[in-house]
Scaffold this motif. Sequence first.
Motif, PDB file in Angstrom:
ATOM      1  N   PRO A 175       0.801  -1.238   0.000  1.00 23.09           N
ATOM      2  CA  PRO A 175       0.000   0.000   0.000  1.00 23.09           C
ATOM      3  C   PRO A 175       0.831   1.283   0.000  1.00 23.09           C
ATOM      4  O   PRO A 175       0.278   2.371  -0.088  1.00 23.09           O
ATOM      5  N   GLU A 176       2.168   1.133   0.127  1.00 24.25           N
ATOM      6  CA  GLU A 176       3.089   2.272   0.145  1.00 24.25           C
ATOM      7  C   GLU A 176       2.801   3.209   1.317  1.00 24.25           C
ATOM      8  O   GLU A 176       2.876   4.425   1.197  1.00 24.25           O
ATOM      9  N   GLU A 177       2.476   2.607   2.459  1.00 25.94           N
ATOM     10  CA  GLU A 177       2.253   3.370   3.682  1.00 25.94           C
ATOM     11  C   GLU A 177       3.409   3.231   4.659  1.00 25.94           C
ATOM     12  O   GLU A 177       3.599   4.088   5.525  1.00 25.94           O
ATOM     13  N   LEU A 178       4.165   2.133   4.544  1.00 24.03           N
ATOM     14  CA  LEU A 178       5.302   1.880   5.424  1.00 24.03           C
ATOM     15  C   LEU A 178       6.555   1.685   4.585  1.00 24.03           C
ATOM     16  O   LEU A 178       6.493   1.206   3.443  1.00 24.03           O
ATOM     17  N   ILE A 179       7.674   2.016   5.171  1.00 23.00           N
ATOM     18  CA  ILE A 179       8.967   1.758   4.543  1.00 23.00           C
ATOM     19  C   ILE A 179       9.918   1.223   5.601  1.00 23.00           C
ATOM     20  O   ILE A 179       9.903   1.676   6.752  1.00 23.00           O
ATOM     21  N   VAL A 180      10.714   0.223   5.237  1.00 24.66           N
ATOM     22  CA  VAL A 180      11.701  -0.350   6.140  1.00 24.66           C
ATOM     23  C   VAL A 180      13.075  -0.167   5.509  1.00 24.66           C
ATOM     24  O   VAL A 180      13.232  -0.287   4.285  1.00 24.66           O
ATOM     25  N   ALA A 181      14.058   0.143   6.330  1.00 25.89           N
ATOM     26  CA  ALA A 181      15.423   0.365   5.851  1.00 25.89           C
ATOM     27  C   ALA A 181      16.402  -0.329   6.784  1.00 25.89           C
ATOM     28  O   ALA A 181      16.278  -0.230   8.006  1.00 25.89           O
ATOM     29  N   GLY A 182      17.362  -1.034   6.195  1.00 27.05           N
ATOM     30  CA  GLY A 182      18.399  -1.712   6.963  1.00 27.05           C
ATOM     31  C   GLY A 182      19.753  -1.092   6.696  1.00 27.05           C
ATOM     32  O   GLY A 182      20.065  -0.730   5.564  1.00 27.05           O
ATOM     33  N   SER A 183      20.563  -0.986   7.735  1.00 24.81           N
ATOM     34  CA  SER A 183      21.833  -0.275   7.616  1.00 24.81           C
ATOM     35  C   SER A 183      23.018  -1.230   7.680  1.00 24.81           C
ATOM     36  O   SER A 183      22.887  -2.425   7.923  1.00 24.81           O
ATOM     37  N   GLN A 184      24.170  -0.647   7.490  1.00 23.65           N
ATOM     38  CA  GLN A 184      25.422  -1.405   7.516  1.00 23.65           C
ATOM     39  C   GLN A 184      25.723  -1.938   8.912  1.00 23.65           C
ATOM     40  O   GLN A 184      26.410  -2.951   9.055  1.00 23.65           O
ATOM     41  N   SER A 185      25.197  -1.292   9.940  1.00 23.92           N
ATOM     42  CA  SER A 185      25.449  -1.732  11.311  1.00 23.92           C
ATOM     43  C   SER A 185      24.560  -2.890  11.733  1.00 23.92           C
ATOM     44  O   SER A 185      24.767  -3.470  12.796  1.00 23.92           O
ATOM     45  N   GLY A 186      23.526  -3.228  10.926  1.00 29.12           N
ATOM     46  CA  GLY A 186      22.627  -4.321  11.252  1.00 29.12           C
ATOM     47  C   GLY A 186      21.310  -3.880  11.861  1.00 29.12           C
ATOM     48  O   GLY A 186      20.452  -4.718  12.150  1.00 29.12           O
ATOM     49  N   SER A 187      21.113  -2.585  12.062  1.00 33.44           N
ATOM     50  CA  SER A 187      19.846  -2.097  12.621  1.00 33.44           C
ATOM     51  C   SER A 187      18.820  -1.915  11.510  1.00 33.44           C
ATOM     52  O   SER A 187      19.161  -1.655  10.355  1.00 33.44           O
ATOM     53  N   ILE A 188      17.542  -2.035  11.902  1.00 33.82           N
ATOM     54  CA  ILE A 188      16.429  -1.911  10.968  1.00 33.82           C
ATOM     55  C   ILE A 188      15.466  -0.885  11.532  1.00 33.82           C
ATOM     56  O   ILE A 188      15.139  -0.907  12.725  1.00 33.82           O
ATOM     57  N   ARG A 189      14.997   0.015  10.691  1.00 34.52           N
ATOM     58  CA  ARG A 189      14.034   1.024  11.124  1.00 34.52           C
ATOM     59  C   ARG A 189      12.834   1.017  10.184  1.00 34.52           C
ATOM     60  O   ARG A 189      12.995   0.917   8.965  1.00 34.52           O
TER      61      ARG A 189
END
Length: 655
Positions: A74-88
Amino acid sequence: MATPVVTKTAWKLQEIVAHASNVSSLVLGKGSGRLLATGGDDCRVNLWSINKPNCIMSLTGHTSPVESVRLNTPEELIVAGSQSGSIRVWDLEAAKILRTLVGHKANICSLDFHPYGEFVASGSQDTNIKLWDIRRKGCVFRYRGHSQAVRCLRFSPDGKWLASAADDHTVKLWDLTAGKMMSEFPGHAGPVNVVEFHPNEYLLASGSSDRTIRFWDLEKFQVVSCIEGEPGPVRSILFNPDGCCLYSGCQDSLRVYGWEPERCFDVVLVNWGKVADLAICNNQLIGVAFAQSNVSSYVVDLTRVTRTGTVAQDPVQDSRLLTQQPPLPTAPLRRIYERPSTTCSKPQRVKQNSESERRSPSSEDDRDERESRAEIQNAEDYNEIFQPKNSISRTPPRRSEPFPAPPEDDVATAKEAAKPSPAMDTQFPVPNLEVPPWSQVVTSTPAPKAEPAIIPATRNEPIGLKASDFLPAVKIPQQTELVDEDAMSQIRKGHDTMCVVLTSRHKNLDTVRAVWTTGDIKTSVDSAVAINDLSVVVDLLNIVNQKASLWKLDLCTTVLPQIEKLLQSKYESYVQTGCTSLKLILQRFLPLITDILAAPPSVGVDISREERLHKCRLCYKQLKSISGLVRTKSGLSGRHGSAFRELHLLMASLD
């Protein structure tokens, strides 16, 4: 009757500067095909509307480069993962951080949203796959089995299975309800970069760096067919929405494949380099590619692409043609996914041994969420896309208008199309600010030639000058030849002023050069500014820009007012030099300036600190003045627009 305009099958839509540093990941919204998310080495996630130049929203909070991003359907949420291993996880409609998920021990390589439930799957270089419950901020399950980095994750359309592709040359299929691996698909000779489920049948496709695409039967758990001879590593594949064919984004081309038997229906040349992601909307395929800080988008008109029938000839590599075969009847459908009408049953929760995997809400999480921000860069586009007045009619709309195709690069066709006619008035209205530049070229009538607003740096003829104006007029028709001496004397007339200007400029450069040889860069710049000749300033800055170590804080206070003049110049070379100098100043000194201005006052008298503080305040004031000009010019198209948009991103912290 006007000749119809022949439009292109594939064309470049736009190019943007997406980040202040290199782009490390990007993804297209599969729901609308109009939303683009990019992750960069600047630790930001930026959102863009396709074919619009300005960033809609910038998401901050990560402290290391963002290496994987994913939008839900639905393009309401976005998830992003970083080089350190954290996810937001961010809520785009609320413009705020939703969850921070920590548990991986290495960088995040792949992410995917569950099609129905509020779950996210993550694959990491630590070889683990984790399933997260967004509502409870906890790890539901950890899947182990790969021996190298997990490069791609995809949920099945019914949400019951999860497919994973890894650098260990294997594809694995996981049963979410049982919490175990169902099957392993070996066979690739290189790292597997991408997997994709068929939208209807129990069929899985995988693309590898060994330049092959394999199709797997998910009922018999065996290979159906294998397509070989791709021009490069396979990084992006996508099934047609009705499942009739598979699109493969290859090096500078799009290939259309069938699998029973394996055959190539069509090959479309697209100069997109290494395409990173694909989406389909309104019978158009949208492809995006990135290089350094730039992101380019391309469109392929699928109504002009062969998706069934006989084998197509490959205009790129004739030596790698698949064997042509006659049209064959469509293979019987396999089992079809049973899509639940409600959210799927939650995967089985297991006992968690790791403290980091059962992270409950804590003060540390709250601190992370306070540090994460959703900065709305373009309020108008944000309200249009994420805050619609009517929730039933989302924008970008699911049935949005397709991107208009530009005409073929044919001079005769373009000239014919430029002639006004009733038919052309109906199909191609007069260009306005919202019409792409290529449309203006085709449909507008020739305008009188005038002096351009920006004089190009490279040109074949002088601006506003005609050679005939400097030659003597021929009064006698029979006299067609001129004596060389007469011609030269006529040409030299009126040039005394120009000679004086050039001589003065030469003397000015000699003066600056004499000061430069003493080794005092600041004094030489001051002398160039005191001359009050921008051409001398440009010549000097072109030398200083070649060596960034020459720049000092006190030099910035002198140069910034001159840069503001250069950015407003009508000469392209002056604007380019101003942009280059401003970019160097922002990269080297803006963090220092903001830190010093934000620091608390010192105790006692520190003359050197007071001088530095004064310089920083002066530079900050000048940069604020320039930022308005940069913001205004960031909407330009072409190379100038790209340069100003990059500067606008670098100056974001001034706002």
